[in-house]
Design a protein around this motif. Structure first.
Motif, PDB file in Angstrom:
ATOM      1  N   LEU A  38     -73.718  50.801 -42.737  1.00 24.84           N
ATOM      2  CA  LEU A  38     -72.716  51.654 -42.085  1.00 24.84           C
ATOM      3  C   LEU A  38     -73.276  53.050 -41.835  1.00 24.84           C
ATOM      4  O   LEU A  38     -72.714  53.832 -41.076  1.00 24.84           O
ATOM      5  CB  LEU A  38     -71.471  51.798 -42.970  1.00 24.84           C
ATOM      6  CG  LEU A  38     -70.685  50.532 -43.259  1.00 24.84           C
ATOM      7  CD1 LEU A  38     -69.573  50.833 -44.253  1.00 24.84           C
ATOM      8  CD2 LEU A  38     -70.113  49.965 -41.974  1.00 24.84           C
ATOM      9  N   HIS A  39     -74.371  53.357 -42.510  1.00 28.61           N
ATOM     10  CA  HIS A  39     -74.922  54.709 -42.470  1.00 28.61           C
ATOM     11  C   HIS A  39     -76.135  54.773 -41.557  1.00 28.61           C
ATOM     12  O   HIS A  39     -77.098  54.034 -41.753  1.00 28.61           O
ATOM     13  CB  HIS A  39     -75.310  55.127 -43.892  1.00 28.61           C
ATOM     14  CG  HIS A  39     -75.909  56.488 -43.969  1.00 28.61           C
ATOM     15  ND1 HIS A  39     -75.178  57.626 -43.754  1.00 28.61           N
ATOM     16  CD2 HIS A  39     -77.166  56.891 -44.225  1.00 28.61           C
ATOM     17  CE1 HIS A  39     -75.965  58.673 -43.876  1.00 28.61           C
ATOM     18  NE2 HIS A  39     -77.178  58.257 -44.156  1.00 28.61           N
ATOM     19  N   GLU A  40     -76.065  55.668 -40.574  1.00 22.46           N
ATOM     20  CA  GLU A  40     -77.189  55.797 -39.655  1.00 22.46           C
ATOM     21  C   GLU A  40     -77.967  57.064 -39.980  1.00 22.46           C
ATOM     22  O   GLU A  40     -77.391  58.158 -40.036  1.00 22.46           O
ATOM     23  CB  GLU A  40     -76.670  55.878 -38.215  1.00 22.46           C
ATOM     24  CG  GLU A  40     -77.777  55.662 -37.205  1.00 22.46           C
ATOM     25  CD  GLU A  40     -77.358  56.029 -35.784  1.00 22.46           C
ATOM     26  OE1 GLU A  40     -78.179  55.819 -34.885  1.00 22.46           O
ATOM     27  OE2 GLU A  40     -76.242  56.524 -35.581  1.00 22.46           O
ATOM     28  N   GLN A  41     -79.254  56.933 -40.196  1.00 26.68           N
ATOM     29  CA  GLN A  41     -80.093  58.111 -40.459  1.00 26.68           C
ATOM     30  C   GLN A  41     -80.679  58.592 -39.135  1.00 26.68           C
ATOM     31  O   GLN A  41     -81.269  57.808 -38.399  1.00 26.68           O
ATOM     32  CB  GLN A  41     -81.221  57.754 -41.416  1.00 26.68           C
ATOM     33  CG  GLN A  41     -80.755  57.127 -42.714  1.00 26.68           C
ATOM     34  CD  GLN A  41     -81.813  57.217 -43.803  1.00 26.68           C
ATOM     35  OE1 GLN A  41     -81.918  58.207 -44.489  1.00 26.68           O
ATOM     36  NE2 GLN A  41     -82.603  56.174 -43.943  1.00 26.68           N
ATOM     37  N   ARG A  42     -80.522  59.898 -38.860  1.00 23.01           N
ATOM     38  CA  ARG A  42     -81.029  60.450 -37.600  1.00 23.01           C
ATOM     39  C   ARG A  42     -81.957  61.636 -37.860  1.00 23.01           C
ATOM     40  O   ARG A  42     -81.588  62.792 -37.625  1.00 23.01           O
ATOM     41  CB  ARG A  42     -79.861  60.870 -36.699  1.00 23.01           C
ATOM     42  CG  ARG A  42     -78.958  59.695 -36.278  1.00 23.01           C
ATOM     43  CD  ARG A  42     -78.091  60.045 -35.088  1.00 23.01           C
ATOM     44  NE  ARG A  42     -78.890  60.322 -33.903  1.00 23.01           N
ATOM     45  CZ  ARG A  42     -79.358  59.380 -33.076  1.00 23.01           C
ATOM     46  NH1 ARG A  42     -79.109  58.109 -33.304  1.00 23.01           N
ATOM     47  NH2 ARG A  42     -80.080  59.720 -32.033  1.00 23.01           N
ATOM     48  N   PRO A  43     -83.166  61.353 -38.322  1.00 23.54           N
ATOM     49  CA  PRO A  43     -84.128  62.441 -38.548  1.00 23.54           C
ATOM     50  C   PRO A  43     -84.783  62.867 -37.232  1.00 23.54           C
ATOM     51  O   PRO A  43     -84.654  62.172 -36.222  1.00 23.54           O
ATOM     52  CB  PRO A  43     -85.167  61.787 -39.462  1.00 23.54           C
ATOM     53  CG  PRO A  43     -85.142  60.350 -39.066  1.00 23.54           C
ATOM     54  CD  PRO A  43     -83.729  60.038 -38.634  1.00 23.54           C
ATOM     55  N   ALA A  44     -85.501  64.002 -37.257  1.00 21.01           N
ATOM     56  CA  ALA A  44     -86.270  64.422 -36.077  1.00 21.01           C
ATOM     57  C   ALA A  44     -87.316  63.349 -35.751  1.00 21.01           C
ATOM     58  O   ALA A  44     -87.562  63.032 -34.585  1.00 21.01           O
ATOM     59  CB  ALA A  44     -86.940  65.764 -36.347  1.00 21.01           C
ATOM     60  N   ALA A  45     -87.908  62.782 -36.799  1.00 20.55           N
ATOM     61  CA  ALA A  45     -88.853  61.669 -36.649  1.00 20.55           C
ATOM     62  C   ALA A  45     -88.999  60.984 -37.995  1.00 20.55           C
ATOM     63  O   ALA A  45     -88.711  61.581 -39.037  1.00 20.55           O
ATOM     64  CB  ALA A  45     -90.222  62.176 -36.183  1.00 20.55           C
ATOM     65  N   ILE A  81     -77.520  62.022 -48.251  1.00 23.38           N
ATOM     66  CA  ILE A  81     -78.216  63.063 -47.477  1.00 23.38           C
ATOM     67  C   ILE A  81     -77.326  63.455 -46.292  1.00 23.38           C
ATOM     68  O   ILE A  81     -77.035  62.619 -45.430  1.00 23.38           O
ATOM     69  CB  ILE A  81     -79.587  62.568 -46.970  1.00 23.38           C
ATOM     70  CG1 ILE A  81     -80.420  62.030 -48.120  1.00 23.38           C
ATOM     71  CG2 ILE A  81     -80.324  63.690 -46.250  1.00 23.38           C
ATOM     72  CD1 ILE A  81     -81.696  61.331 -47.693  1.00 23.38           C
ATOM     73  N   ASP A  82     -76.892  64.723 -46.275  1.00 25.01           N
ATOM     74  CA  ASP A  82     -75.908  65.154 -45.276  1.00 25.01           C
ATOM     75  C   ASP A  82     -76.444  65.077 -43.851  1.00 25.01           C
ATOM     76  O   ASP A  82     -75.850  64.457 -42.993  1.00 25.01           O
ATOM     77  CB  ASP A  82     -75.424  66.579 -45.578  1.00 25.01           C
ATOM     78  CG  ASP A  82     -74.511  66.588 -46.803  1.00 25.01           C
ATOM     79  OD1 ASP A  82     -73.883  65.548 -47.057  1.00 25.01           O
ATOM     80  OD2 ASP A  82     -74.459  67.608 -47.497  1.00 25.01           O
ATOM     81  N   SER A  83     -77.559  65.715 -43.606  1.00 26.57           N
ATOM     82  CA  SER A  83     -78.098  65.714 -42.242  1.00 26.57           C
ATOM     83  C   SER A  83     -79.618  65.747 -42.278  1.00 26.57           C
ATOM     84  O   SER A  83     -80.219  66.509 -43.039  1.00 26.57           O
ATOM     85  CB  SER A  83     -77.588  66.921 -41.467  1.00 26.57           C
ATOM     86  OG  SER A  83     -78.319  67.029 -40.264  1.00 26.57           O
ATOM     87  N   LEU A  84     -80.209  64.934 -41.431  1.00 28.69           N
ATOM     88  CA  LEU A  84     -81.670  64.886 -41.351  1.00 28.69           C
ATOM     89  C   LEU A  84     -82.164  65.507 -40.045  1.00 28.69           C
ATOM     90  O   LEU A  84     -83.330  65.370 -39.683  1.00 28.69           O
ATOM     91  CB  LEU A  84     -82.140  63.423 -41.420  1.00 28.69           C
ATOM     92  CG  LEU A  84     -82.039  62.731 -42.776  1.00 28.69           C
ATOM     93  CD1 LEU A  84     -82.128  61.216 -42.602  1.00 28.69           C
ATOM     94  CD2 LEU A  84     -83.143  63.202 -43.701  1.00 28.69           C
ATOM     95  N   GLU A  85     -81.264  66.210 -39.378  1.00 30.39           N
ATOM     96  CA  GLU A  85     -81.530  66.702 -38.031  1.00 30.39           C
ATOM     97  C   GLU A  85     -82.862  67.455 -37.914  1.00 30.39           C
ATOM     98  O   GLU A  85     -83.633  67.236 -36.988  1.00 30.39           O
ATOM     99  CB  GLU A  85     -80.378  67.633 -37.626  1.00 30.39           C
ATOM    100  CG  GLU A  85     -80.214  67.752 -36.142  1.00 30.39           C
ATOM    101  CD  GLU A  85     -79.074  68.719 -35.818  1.00 30.39           C
ATOM    102  OE1 GLU A  85     -79.073  69.223 -34.712  1.00 30.39           O
ATOM    103  OE2 GLU A  85     -78.218  68.967 -36.695  1.00 30.39           O
TER     104      GLU A  85
END
Ligand SMILES: Cc1cc2nc3c(=O)[nH]c(=O)nc-3n(C[C@H](O)[C@H](O)[C@H](O)COP(=O)(O)OP(=O)(O)OC[C@H]3O[C@@H](n4cnc5c(N)ncnc54)[C@H](O)[C@@H]3O)c2cc1C
Length: 456
Positions: A38-45, A81-85
């Motif tokens: 359900l959790h999508e990780q969206r890092p810069a890379a 982890i709140d945000s990986l932006e």
């Protein structure tokens, strides 16, 4: 169609042997997979490192550009982890070295190794690591957060079985830390998690266990109150440290990948692992065995079989969970548990467990790390499968309902590995430990480069 962002990281890619994966790349979805789908990780890379040099290069690269580094091995505890932006997700899953020194009773593993890959070869040599209930959980996150498994009451937390850790710190240096080298950092990382660097390898003790008496007693779900009370009275009367027991209720969803006898069925189950022989083990468990289970799977098994006992899902699933450490439980605690998770509660949670603690978990061993002990008599963990995204709130509500019902017996602390959402990390430690962990974080990572699941 998305254009790959890879040109932005072309320089980093030219500096490492592993792979930089960005949005639009074929491996984008698989590289940032979380165990909770359900959790999508969206890092810069995502940087899938091939060796320790790659880690050092990536750290230097990120530090120069104001990007953060989120270390991860399997993604089993990615949700907090709140945000990986503005972060590079550094996946160490390619670091798959496994070496077992039978004579020294030691293992050395790369930081991408999962428990099955250590437990199986160790077991063949009559040895057991302090692995947890799941074979696919990563050794690294489990070990840095604590690590409470089937042998915990006898041998304590896995983190205190670590004998050396290799990691790249914020200055880009690969360090080997142990009881004699960088002892402060070695203390901090054993319980302080991924706040201090990217781990590339770990070494730890293995324990003598040629065979273990282990198994499960399956009762009808409807007998939850009777079985749970009997189990609680047995545990409260005092069992030796050699035995760790779990009592729980299961509501298995009707999934085709489950064995027929489980799919769509509910049970009350008592499981245990005993470092001893069959006769003594059965004797210790006799009050529960005499209740007449529908199925008894107990027997002498190789230690690797412990990885199957809890029937944890091996592959990523959509789920919601809640946890609480419980102290000084009474019969009323069991009533509250059964009221929230047992027959008539309306709970559809797949598993709600009480895991017996105490023994070595409550004793500080010489040279222990920041997570020296873990308070509580029982660890409650409630988890439900979320069959459709709109059911998330209800499943989470049920899991949190069990936790809430046990509030009167709260142990006053939380266990990092069981917390699958963002929580105040001060709740994991006593005040002095937290203060020291903070000071060491400032010393070793002054610019806050590392982004751990539970940030200190
Ligand atoms: C099915 C299941 C069963 C479980 N059973 C148990 C159990 O019996 N006992 C128990 O104690 N716990 C248990 N857990 C909890 C488990 O210990 C945590 O989820 C743990 O964090 C998983 O570690 P990982 O490396 O697989 O996960 P990841 O999500 O990859 O890592 C979690 C965190 O660990 C740190 N980390 C990981 N890799 C590195 C690295 N290379 N360098 C630096 N830091 C790193 C990071 O902070 C990262 O955010 C279970 C979890 C699941 C999902």
């Amino acid at each position: 169609m998305l254009i790959s962002q890879s040109s932005r990281f072309a320089e980093l890619q030219s500096r490492i042997h592993g792979q930089v994966v960005t949005e639009g790349d074929e491996a984008w979805a698989s590289s940032r997979q979380s165990f909770n789908v359900l959790h999508e990780q969206r890092p810069a890379a995502v940087v899938r490192v091939a060796n320790a040099d790659d880690v050092a290069e990536t750290i230097r690269y990120a530090a120069q550009r104001g990007l953060r580094i989120a270390p991860q091995s399997t993604g089993h505890n990615a949700v907090p982890i709140d945000s990986l932006e503005d972060a590079l997700l550094v996946r160490t899953d390619a670091l798959q070295e496994v070496r077992i020194d039978v004579g020294a009773r030691r293992a050395r593993v790369g930081s991408g190794v999962r428990w099955a890959d250590v437990a199986d070869p160790a077991s063949e040599a009559g040895l057991a690591p302090l692995a947890g209930s799941s074979r696919t959980v990563g050794v690294t996150g489990y070990s840095l957060g604590g690590g409470m498994g089937w042998l915990a009451r006898k041998h304590g937390l896995q983190t205190n079985a670590l004998t050396a850790v290799e990691l790249v710190t914020a200055d880009g240096e690969l360090r080997r830390i142990d009881h004699d080298n960088e002892t402060d950092l070695f203390w901090a990382i054993r319980g302080g998690g991924g706040n201090y660097g990217v781990v590339t390898a770990l070494e730890f003790e293995l324990f003598e266990a040629p065979e273990v008496y282990a198994g499960a007693l399956f009762f009808p779900y409807e007998r939850a109150a009777e079985v749970m009370h009997t189990w609680h009275e047995l545990v409260a009367a005092g069992l030796p440290d050699e035995i760790t027991t779990v009592a729980r209720v299961y509501n298995f969803p009707p999934l085709p990948e489950l064995p027929e006898f489980l799919a769509g069925k509910s049970f009350t189950v008592v499981q245990a692992a005993y470092l001893g022989n069959e006769r003594d083990g059965a004797d210790l468990l006799s009050p529960v065995m005499e209740l007449g289970p529908d199925m008894n799977t107990f027997g002498m098994v190789d230690p690797a079989a412990l990885g199957h006992l809890a029937m944890d899902p091996p592959d990523p699933v959509p789920y919601a969970s809640s946890a609480r450490l419980v102290s000084n439980p009474t019969a009323a605690t069991i009533d509250a548990f059964v009221g929230a998770a047992g027959p008539g509660s309306g709970s559809q949670l797949v598993s709600v467990e009480l895991r017996s603690m105490g023994g070595a978990l409550a004793r500080r061993s010489p040279g222990a790390g920041a997570r020296a002990t873990l308070a509580g008599d029982y660890a409650m963990f409630a988890v439900g499968v979320v069959m459709s995204p709109d059911a998330y709130g209800e499943v989470l509500g049920q899991a949190e309902g069990v936790s809430k019902a046990l509030t009167p017996w709260d142990a006053g602390t939380r266990y990092a590995n069981f917390e699958e959402k963002s929580v105040d990390t001060r709740l994991f430690y006593d005040e002095d430990t937290f203060r020291l962990l903070r000071a060491l974080r400032t010393e070793w990572d002054p610019s806050g480069l590392f982004l751990a699941n539970h940030e200190i």
